[in-house]
Design a protein around this motif. Sequence first.
Motif, PDB file in Angstrom:
ATOM      1  N   SER A  41       0.842  -1.193   0.000  1.00  0.00           N
ATOM      2  CA  SER A  41       0.000   0.000   0.000  1.00  0.00           C
ATOM      3  C   SER A  41       0.879   1.245   0.000  1.00  0.00           C
ATOM      4  O   SER A  41       1.777   1.376   0.833  1.00  0.00           O
ATOM      5  N   GLN A  42       0.638   2.142  -0.940  1.00  0.00           N
ATOM      6  CA  GLN A  42       1.397   3.386  -0.972  1.00  0.00           C
ATOM      7  C   GLN A  42       1.147   4.201   0.290  1.00  0.00           C
ATOM      8  O   GLN A  42       2.071   4.822   0.828  1.00  0.00           O
ATOM      9  N   ASN A  43      -0.082   4.196   0.778  1.00  0.00           N
ATOM     10  CA  ASN A  43      -0.386   4.953   2.002  1.00  0.00           C
ATOM     11  C   ASN A  43       0.394   4.407   3.191  1.00  0.00           C
ATOM     12  O   ASN A  43       0.872   5.164   4.041  1.00  0.00           O
ATOM     13  N   HIS A  44       0.522   3.076   3.260  1.00  0.00           N
ATOM     14  CA  HIS A  44       1.274   2.475   4.354  1.00  0.00           C
ATOM     15  C   HIS A  44       2.748   2.894   4.280  1.00  0.00           C
ATOM     16  O   HIS A  44       3.352   3.251   5.294  1.00  0.00           O
ATOM     17  N   ALA A  46       3.925   5.568   2.870  1.00  0.00           N
ATOM     18  CA  ALA A  46       4.020   7.002   3.152  1.00  0.00           C
ATOM     19  C   ALA A  46       3.977   7.275   4.648  1.00  0.00           C
ATOM     20  O   ALA A  46       4.751   8.075   5.178  1.00  0.00           O
ATOM     21  N   LYS A  47       3.076   6.588   5.366  1.00  0.00           N
ATOM     22  CA  LYS A  47       2.963   6.797   6.808  1.00  0.00           C
ATOM     23  C   LYS A  47       4.198   6.285   7.546  1.00  0.00           C
ATOM     24  O   LYS A  47       4.566   6.808   8.589  1.00  0.00           O
ATOM     25  N   GLY A  53       3.252  11.380   6.965  1.00  0.00           N
ATOM     26  CA  GLY A  53       2.683  10.961   5.688  1.00  0.00           C
ATOM     27  C   GLY A  53       2.820  11.981   4.584  1.00  0.00           C
ATOM     28  O   GLY A  53       2.222  11.837   3.520  1.00  0.00           O
ATOM     29  N   ASP A  54       3.622  13.017   4.815  1.00  0.00           N
ATOM     30  CA  ASP A  54       3.807  14.086   3.825  1.00  0.00           C
ATOM     31  C   ASP A  54       4.959  13.710   2.896  1.00  0.00           C
ATOM     32  O   ASP A  54       6.095  13.550   3.332  1.00  0.00           O
ATOM     33  N   TYR A  70       5.165  14.066  -4.717  1.00  0.00           N
ATOM     34  CA  TYR A  70       4.272  12.983  -4.360  1.00  0.00           C
ATOM     35  C   TYR A  70       5.057  11.690  -4.176  1.00  0.00           C
ATOM     36  O   TYR A  70       6.199  11.555  -4.632  1.00  0.00           O
TER      37      TYR A  70
END
Length: 206
Positions: A41-44, A46-47, A53-54, A70
């Motif tokens: 997961s890209q969100n995982h 990133a966090k 997460g920025d 990004y």
Amino acid sequence: DAEPAKVLKMLNILFAILLFTGGFYRFTNSFNGNIVVPYCSQNHFAKTYCNGGDAKTCNLLTSHNENSTYFTVNCQFVMDNVNTPEDGFENVVSSCFIIFFAFVNVCEEFNDGAVQWVMSQFNFMGTLLGRGMYCLFVSSLILTRSHTLLLWFGAINMSIAIIYLILWGLCKFTLYGERLGIHSYVEHAPAPSSGQQDNVGAMQPV
């Protein structure tokens, strides 16, 4: 049968069905690799690797254009290079244990004599507290966060275990057990001594 006995009988049957299904699923899938399924997961990412997460705070796998920064991860590449340890043997052992006790639980409700000797060796299952702790333990064997089906089966069975523990507490420390019609429950355990209120089996209405 008294109403409380019917309710607990249905809970026992539901518990056994879900337990058997979860155990059988684990058993069959133990020959196909892992129950735990990896995901990307890209969100995982990133966090985990970016402050808050920025993507602008990341020094790893970031892309830039004129307007923004990004976070990008090639999840297909990640998944192709993930190696999860095999857990087949552990699943076979635990699944056989789960299936055996699920079978015992089903026979207990429909053909009591077939498992009378087995149940006589596990007297703790004849009490609300013992039954609740047993249900809690075997439910944890099929519960896994990484698999939705087993997560739901384990969660439902744990809820049933908690119901047993709550009923035990009500019978042991309050008068609500008797108000609910649960006076005693003695299934395969020795006959309770006078004054013992938390033994469970063929429930007697007050």
